[in-house]
Design an enzyme around this catalytic site. Structure first.
Site, PDB file in Angstrom:
ATOM      1  CG  HIS A  48      -1.992  -0.972   1.221  1.00 49.55           C
ATOM      2  ND1 HIS A  48      -3.156  -0.799   1.923  1.00 49.55           N
ATOM      3  CD2 HIS A  48      -2.120  -2.169   0.590  1.00 49.55           C
ATOM      4  CE1 HIS A  48      -3.961  -1.834   1.730  1.00 49.55           C
ATOM      5  NE2 HIS A  48      -3.342  -2.676   0.934  1.00 49.55           N
ATOM      6  CD  GLU A  50      -2.015   4.357   3.119  1.00 49.41           C
ATOM      7  OE1 GLU A  50      -3.187   4.595   3.449  1.00 49.41           O
ATOM      8  OE2 GLU A  50      -1.708   3.508   2.263  1.00 49.41           O
ATOM      9  CB  CYS A  78      -6.799  -0.098   5.073  1.00 48.81           C
ATOM     10  SG  CYS A  78      -5.099  -0.716   4.981  1.00 48.81           S
ATOM     11  CB  CYS A  81      -2.217   1.872   6.030  1.00 48.13           C
ATOM     12  SG  CYS A  81      -1.820   1.015   4.482  1.00 48.13           S
TER      13      CYS A  81
END
Length: 143
Positions: A48, A50, A78, A81
């Site tokens: 992801h 992040e 999410c 993260c």
């Protein structure tokens, strides 16, 4: 946030969901690292925006603690993260679009500011939200 949006555009070119992230230094003037979703490109479910930006910022600083740093991301983090943000000790999370289906910074859950955790970053939401949301809407509409 404009730099994060540029990163999100890079994700689209790689066939991934358009999410981009930037880690800023404690003084807020230096970009330590950037990232965009790379799950499709790498086959890595943890790739992801992040997480990638956090990893790169830590590598640049030579330190896992990102104390004083700010992470700017186009979509609300999410749960994975959000956990990584708490563990990396960033001081501030700034995000654009809310994620009503998987957001963990206030929408569905609030992992980042959970009082039971030992570190709770400041959260600033809604920065350039219409632009961030439009990029996601366009991506999924084309799918």
């Amino acid at each position: 946030m404009r730099l994060a949006l540029d990163e999100a555009e890079r994700a689209v070119r790689g066939g991934d969901v358009p999410v981009g992230a930037v880690v800023l230094s404690p003084d807020g003037t230096t970009v330590l690292a950037t990232g965009h979703n790379e799950r499709e490109a790498t086959g890595d479910p943890t790739a992801h925006a992040e997480v990638l930006a956090i990893r790169r910022a830590a590598a640049r600083l030579g330190e896992w603690r990102l104390t004083g740093c700010t992470l700017v991301v186009t979509l609300e983090p999410c749960t994975m993260c959000a956990g990584a943000l708490v563990q990396s000790r960033v001081d501030r999370v700034v995000y654009g679009a809310r994620d009503e289906k998987a957001g963990a910074a206030g929408s569905l859950w609030d992992v980042i500011r959970d009082r039971r955790l030992n570190h709770r970053p400041e959260v600033v939401e809604g920065v350039l939200a219409p632009e961030c949301a439009a990029l996601l809407t366009e991506f999924f509409r084309d799918r």
